[in-house]
Design a protein around this motif. Structure first.
Motif, PDB file in Angstrom:
ATOM      1  N   LEU A  67       0.835  -1.201   0.000  1.00 32.66           N
ATOM      2  CA  LEU A  67       0.000   0.000   0.000  1.00 32.66           C
ATOM      3  C   LEU A  67       0.872   1.255   0.000  1.00 32.66           C
ATOM      4  CD1 LEU A  67      -2.930   1.057   0.206  1.00 32.66           C
ATOM      5  CD2 LEU A  67      -2.662   1.035   2.690  1.00 32.66           C
ATOM      6  N   PRO A  68       0.753   2.117  -1.022  1.00 35.02           N
ATOM      7  CA  PRO A  68       1.574   3.332  -1.075  1.00 35.02           C
ATOM      8  C   PRO A  68       1.357   4.221   0.152  1.00 35.02           C
ATOM      9  CG  PRO A  68       0.580   2.904  -3.215  1.00 35.02           C
ATOM     10  CD  PRO A  68      -0.066   1.960  -2.242  1.00 35.02           C
ATOM     11  N   PHE A  69       2.452   4.663   0.728  1.00 37.48           N
ATOM     12  CA  PHE A  69       2.409   5.493   1.936  1.00 37.48           C
ATOM     13  C   PHE A  69       3.169   6.772   1.639  1.00 37.48           C
ATOM     14  CE2 PHE A  69       3.271   6.934   6.187  1.00 37.48           C
ATOM     15  CZ  PHE A  69       2.232   6.437   6.970  1.00 37.48           C
ATOM     16  N   LEU A  70       2.432   7.885   1.499  1.00 37.31           N
ATOM     17  CA  LEU A  70       3.004   9.188   1.160  1.00 37.31           C
ATOM     18  C   LEU A  70       2.967  10.069   2.408  1.00 37.31           C
ATOM     19  CD1 LEU A  70       1.484   7.883  -1.380  1.00 37.31           C
ATOM     20  CD2 LEU A  70       1.540  10.184  -2.346  1.00 37.31           C
ATOM     21  N   PHE A  71       4.117  10.614   2.792  1.00 36.38           N
ATOM     22  CA  PHE A  71       4.112  11.414   4.013  1.00 36.38           C
ATOM     23  C   PHE A  71       4.883  12.716   3.856  1.00 36.38           C
ATOM     24  CE2 PHE A  71       7.562   8.349   4.341  1.00 36.38           C
ATOM     25  CZ  PHE A  71       8.623   9.051   4.900  1.00 36.38           C
ATOM     26  N   VAL A  72       4.684  13.575   4.843  1.00 34.07           N
ATOM     27  CA  VAL A  72       5.191  14.943   4.802  1.00 34.07           C
ATOM     28  C   VAL A  72       6.357  15.088   5.771  1.00 34.07           C
ATOM     29  CG1 VAL A  72       4.607  17.368   5.174  1.00 34.07           C
ATOM     30  CG2 VAL A  72       2.879  15.791   4.263  1.00 34.07           C
ATOM     31  N   GLN A  73       7.492  15.530   5.264  1.00 29.67           N
ATOM     32  CA  GLN A  73       8.613  15.855   6.145  1.00 29.67           C
ATOM     33  C   GLN A  73       8.335  17.183   6.834  1.00 29.67           C
ATOM     34  OE1 GLN A  73      12.468  16.927   4.397  1.00 29.67           O
ATOM     35  NE2 GLN A  73      13.441  15.412   5.733  1.00 29.67           N
ATOM     36  N   LEU A  74       8.628  17.257   8.113  1.00 30.67           N
ATOM     37  CA  LEU A  74       8.310  18.473   8.867  1.00 30.67           C
ATOM     38  C   LEU A  74       9.003  19.698   8.284  1.00 30.67           C
ATOM     39  CD1 LEU A  74       8.356  17.445  12.639  1.00 30.67           C
ATOM     40  CD2 LEU A  74       6.451  17.463  11.025  1.00 30.67           C
ATOM     41  N   PRO A  75       8.308  20.832   8.250  1.00 31.30           N
ATOM     42  CA  PRO A  75       8.913  22.080   7.778  1.00 31.30           C
ATOM     43  C   PRO A  75       9.771  22.703   8.871  1.00 31.30           C
ATOM     44  CG  PRO A  75       6.679  22.492   8.475  1.00 31.30           C
ATOM     45  CD  PRO A  75       6.892  21.008   8.628  1.00 31.30           C
ATOM     46  N   GLY A  94       7.868   1.336  -1.278  1.00 33.24           N
ATOM     47  CA  GLY A  94       6.500   1.804  -1.466  1.00 33.24           C
ATOM     48  C   GLY A  94       6.139   3.036  -0.675  1.00 33.24           C
ATOM     49  N   THR A  95       7.157   3.757  -0.181  1.00 31.40           N
ATOM     50  CA  THR A  95       6.900   5.000   0.551  1.00 31.40           C
ATOM     51  C   THR A  95       7.473   6.177  -0.230  1.00 31.40           C
ATOM     52  OG1 THR A  95       8.955   4.912   1.848  1.00 31.40           O
ATOM     53  CG2 THR A  95       7.023   3.801   2.765  1.00 31.40           C
ATOM     54  N   GLY A  96       6.936   7.361   0.035  1.00 32.96           N
ATOM     55  CA  GLY A  96       7.436   8.584  -0.568  1.00 32.96           C
ATOM     56  C   GLY A  96       7.280   9.739   0.391  1.00 32.96           C
ATOM     57  N   MET A  97       8.111  10.752   0.258  1.00 31.68           N
ATOM     58  CA  MET A  97       8.115  11.876   1.187  1.00 31.68           C
ATOM     59  C   MET A  97       8.243  13.177   0.416  1.00 31.68           C
ATOM     60  SD  MET A  97      10.875  12.653   4.242  1.00 31.68           S
ATOM     61  CE  MET A  97      12.089  13.400   3.123  1.00 31.68           C
ATOM     62  N   ILE A  98       7.489  14.187   0.854  1.00 38.46           N
ATOM     63  CA  ILE A  98       7.655  15.528   0.284  1.00 38.46           C
ATOM     64  C   ILE A  98       8.407  16.398   1.271  1.00 38.46           C
ATOM     65  CG2 ILE A  98       5.577  15.341  -1.111  1.00 38.46           C
ATOM     66  CD1 ILE A  98       4.304  17.375   0.950  1.00 38.46           C
ATOM     67  N   CYS A  99       9.140  17.366   0.741  1.00 35.78           N
ATOM     68  CA  CYS A  99       9.917  18.308   1.543  1.00 35.78           C
ATOM     69  C   CYS A  99       9.165  19.629   1.645  1.00 35.78           C
ATOM     70  CB  CYS A  99      11.281  18.516   0.900  1.00 35.78           C
ATOM     71  SG  CYS A  99      12.303  19.764   1.715  1.00 35.78           S
ATOM     72  N   LEU A 100       9.088  20.175   2.863  1.00 35.81           N
ATOM     73  CA  LEU A 100       8.445  21.474   3.106  1.00 35.81           C
ATOM     74  C   LEU A 100       9.412  22.462   3.746  1.00 35.81           C
ATOM     75  CD1 LEU A 100       4.881  20.626   4.524  1.00 35.81           C
ATOM     76  CD2 LEU A 100       5.520  21.215   2.182  1.00 35.81           C
ATOM     77  N   LEU A 101      10.686  22.306   3.455  1.00 38.22           N
ATOM     78  CA  LEU A 101      11.681  23.110   4.150  1.00 38.22           C
ATOM     79  C   LEU A 101      11.441  24.608   3.981  1.00 38.22           C
ATOM     80  CD1 LEU A 101      14.113  22.183   5.851  1.00 38.22           C
ATOM     81  CD2 LEU A 101      15.564  22.649   3.878  1.00 38.22           C
ATOM     82  N   ASP A 102      10.794  24.996   2.896  1.00 41.83           N
ATOM     83  CA  ASP A 102      10.547  26.411   2.609  1.00 41.83           C
ATOM     84  C   ASP A 102       9.178  26.886   3.086  1.00 41.83           C
ATOM     85  OD1 ASP A 102       9.310  24.699   0.770  1.00 41.83           O
ATOM     86  OD2 ASP A 102       9.213  26.271  -0.759  1.00 41.83           O
ATOM     87  N   GLN A 103       8.427  26.048   3.785  1.00 43.28           N
ATOM     88  CA  GLN A 103       7.046  26.388   4.106  1.00 43.28           C
ATOM     89  C   GLN A 103       6.782  26.618   5.591  1.00 43.28           C
ATOM     90  OE1 GLN A 103       4.426  26.929   1.868  1.00 43.28           O
ATOM     91  NE2 GLN A 103       6.140  26.933   0.428  1.00 43.28           N
ATOM     92  N   GLY A 104       7.800  26.596   6.437  1.00 45.25           N
ATOM     93  CA  GLY A 104       7.581  26.824   7.855  1.00 45.25           C
ATOM     94  C   GLY A 104       7.336  28.285   8.173  1.00 45.25           C
TER      95      GLY A 104
END
Length: 500
Positions: free
Chosen positions: A330-338, A367-377
Motif C-alpha cells: 500500500l503506497p504510503f506518502l508522508f510529509v517531512q516536517l517544515p 512503497g513510501t514517498g516523502m515531500i519536503c516542506l523546508l521552505d514552508q515553515g
C-alpha cells in the motif's frame, strides 16, 4: 440486524482496480450477499460470506472507475442499499493538526468553499472519538460521505482537499474519495494498538511512561478534568475566532497578544485522545479493512521531543496499517516536517533529527514517498495556513508513485571527500537563491561543524571551509528554523535537508 459500515452508504467511493471489501454488522451466523450494480443496472460484481460472530466481510472483484453505481447488501430478510456510489481512487488522510487543519481556516479556503462544485470529489471524516461507548457508536453510525459542493466541506482537511483537487484536475474521469482520520496533537503511537506497540522497545516506553503519568486515574476523574479543559480551551478558541473575524490575516503573534497564549494542557487519563494506542481502537478500527489506493500522512510534531527513534515508530505504523488494510505494498506518502521554532524559543535541534528519521524511513521502506516542506515553515506558528503547497506536492508525489509523472524535491544522494572539499551528489541540479549559502556546514573527523562555502557544479555541491583541511561530514538545514532556505531545484522545489 443488518448494519453495513457507514463507509458503504449513499455517495460512497470505492477503490478501483483492487478487491473491494464491504463490511459491517449483522445478526450472528447470517450469510451476507453484496451486489454492485452499474448506473444502467448491470451487475458488476457479487460476493457472499457468512458472518463471523456479528461481523461480516464480503469481497467483490476489482472494477474500473465509474459513477452512479448502487450497492445492494442482503442478509436474511433484510436489505440495505447505497445509491450514487462511485468507483475511483480512495486515500486515507491521517496524522495530527497540520493534516487536520480545516479548509475554512486555510489560505484561499473561504473563497474556495463558496465556489467549488465537484460531485466526484468526496470526503468521509471518521468521527473524532477517544472513548468507546454509545456516543462513539452513534457518531460513527451517523457519519456519511459528502461531495464537494458550494458552501459545504469547510471542516475537511485542507491538505487533503488540495491534494484531491489536483488529482481531479489531472484525471477528471476518475472519482476521488478522501477518508479523514486525524487528531491534532497526537503522537504516532496513538494510531497503533497496544499489542503492536509492545513489539518494539520504543513503543513499550511510550506505554509505560503514559501509564506512570496517569497513575491509575479513573475514567470519571479524567472526564471531569477533560470537561474543565474543554471549557477553558473552547472559550479561548471563541475569542480567537472573534479576533480573526475583525482582524483578517492577522499574524499569530498578534492573535496571541490579543487573546493570550494557547491554554493547551489537556489532562492525561484513560480517555485521552493523546494516550498511546487509543485512537487506533476508537477511530482506525472503524474503517478497517476498507480498500485503499494509498495513505497520506502528516505527523511528527508531537514526537520531536519524545523520541530519538521516530524512524522505528513510523516504520512500525506503516507495516501495521498495511497489514490492517490488507495490502503489503500500500503506497504510503508522508510529509517531512517544515521549519519551525516557537516565538522567542531556542533551537533544540530536535526537528532536524526527526526530519532525518523521516527521510530514513523513505529510503528504507519500499512503497513510501516523502515531500519536503523546508521552505514552508513559519516562525512562531506551528500551523501554517498555506496548505496548497502541501497538498499539491503530495499530489506530485502521487504522480510519480502511482501515475508515472510528477515533481519532487532534489535530494543529496552521497558524499565524497576530495582533499579539502566535500562533493555532494544530488538527484537533480539545484539553483542558489539568496545572498549567502547559509545552512551548509562541514566538519572534520572530530565532528565540529563550521559554515561552508558552496559551489554548484552540475548535479553536485562542492563544499569547503578554510578552517577544515580534511572534511568528512556535511549537513544542510540542521536547525529547527531558518527564515529562508537557499537551494531549490529547477522545478522550484526546495533541496531536502541532509546529514552525512
Amino acid at each position: 440486524m443488518l448494519k453495513p459500515a457507514s463507509l458503504f452508504t449513499d455517495g460512497a467511493v470505492l477503490c478501483r482496480r483492487k478487491e473491494i471489501r464491504v463490511f459491517g454488522d449483522v445478526s450472528e451466523g447470517l450469510t451476507v450477499t453484496v451486489r454492485l450494480l452499474s448506473r444502467e443496472g448491470t451487475l458488476l460484481g457479487e460476493g457472499s460470506a457468512r458472518a463471523e460472530g456479528t461481523r461480516f466481510l464480503v469481497s467483490l472483484p476489482p472494477q474500473e472507475a465509474q459513477a452512479g453505481c448502487r450497492l445492494v447488501i442482503q442478509a436474511g430478510d433484510e436489505q440495505a442499499e447505497a445509491d450514487d456510489v462511485a468507483i475511483g481512487e480512495v486515500f486515507l488522510a491521517g496524522g495530527q493538526s497540520n493534516m487536520e487543519l480545516e479548509l475554512r481556516n486555510a489560505d484561499e479556503g473561504p473563497e474556495i468553499i463558496r465556489q467549488y462544485d465537484d460531485p466526484l470529489l468526496r470526503f468521509f471524516n471518521v468521527p473524532k472519538q477517544s472513548v468507546q461507548g454509545p456516543a462513539q457508536q452513534k457518531a460513527v453510525a451517523e457519519t456519511r460521505w459528502q461531495a464537494v459542493s458550494p458552501g459545504t466541506g469547510g471542516v475537511n482537511s485542507a491538505v487533503a482537499y488540495f491534494f484531491a483537487a489536483m488529482l481531479r484536475e489531472r484525471i477528471p474521469e476518475i472519482p476521488v474519495g478522501i477518508i479523514g482520520c486525524y487528531w491534532g496533537g497526537t503522537s504516532v503511537t496513538c494510531w497503533m494498538e497496544e499489542d503492536v506497540l509492545r513489539t518494539e522497545p520504543e513503543g513499550v516506553r511510550y506505554l509505560e511512561e503514559y501509564e506512570a503519568l496517569t497513575a491509575g486515574k479513573s475514567m470519571e476523574t479524567w472526564q471531569e478534568e477533560e470537561n474543565l479543559f474543554q471549557e477553558t480551551f473552547g472559550a479561548w478558541c471563541s475569542k480567537v475566532d472573534e479576533y480573526k473575524q475583525s482582524h483578517p490575516g492577522a499574524p499569530w503573534a498578534d492573535i496571541e497578544a490579543a487573546c493570550g497564549f494557547v491554554p493547551w494542557n489537556p489532562p492525561a487519563g484513560p480517555g485521552s485522545p493523546y494516550r498511546p494506542a487509543g485512537l487506533a481502537v476508537t477511530m482506525v478500527r472503524e474503517i478497517v479493512p476498507v480498500t485503499l489506493t494509498g495513505i497520506l500522512f502528516y505527523q511528527g510534531e508531537e514526537d520531536t521531543g519524545k523520541t530519538d527513534h521516530y524512524d522505528t515508530l513510523l516504520t512500525l505504523l506503516i507495516r501495521t496499517w498495511r497489514k490492517l488494510f490488507r495490502d503489503e505494498a500500500l503506497p504510503f506518502l508522508f510529509v517531512q516536517l517544515p521549519m519551525w521554532v516557537d516565538q522567542n524559543g531556542i533551537d533544540t535541534f530536535r526537528w532536524p533529527l526527526l526530519r532525518k528519521a523521516q527521510a530514513a524511513v523513505r529510503d528504507a521502506v519500499p512503497g513510501t514517498g516523502m515531500i519536503c516542506l523546508l521552505d514552508q515553515g513559519e516562525y512562531g506558528n506551528i500551523h501554517p495556513t498555506a496548505k496548497r503547497p502541501v497538498g499539491e506536492r503530495l499530489a506530485e508525489l502521487a504522480g510519480i508513485m502511482l501515475y508515472g509523472a510528477g515533481e519532487v524535491s532534489p535530494r543529496a544522494l552521497d558524499l565524497t571527500p576530495q582533499g579539502d572539499t566535500l562533493s555532494i551528489r544530488l538527484s537533480a541540479p539545484v539553483q542558489f537563491r539568496g545572498e549567502t549559502a547559509a545552512l551548509l556546514e562541514i566538519a572534520g573527523a572530530d565532528g565540529s561543524y563550521v559554515p561552508a562555502r558552496a559551489e554548484i557544479r552540475g548535479d553536485r555541491l562542492l563544499l569547503r571551509a578554510d578552517s577544515i583541511r580534511q572534511p568528512v561530514h556535511a549537513r544542510y538545514a540542521w536547525t529547527d528554523y531558518a527564515a529562508q532556505v537557499p537551494f531549490f531545484g529547477e522545478n522550484n522545489l526546495p533541496l531536502e535537508p541532509f546529514d552525512f
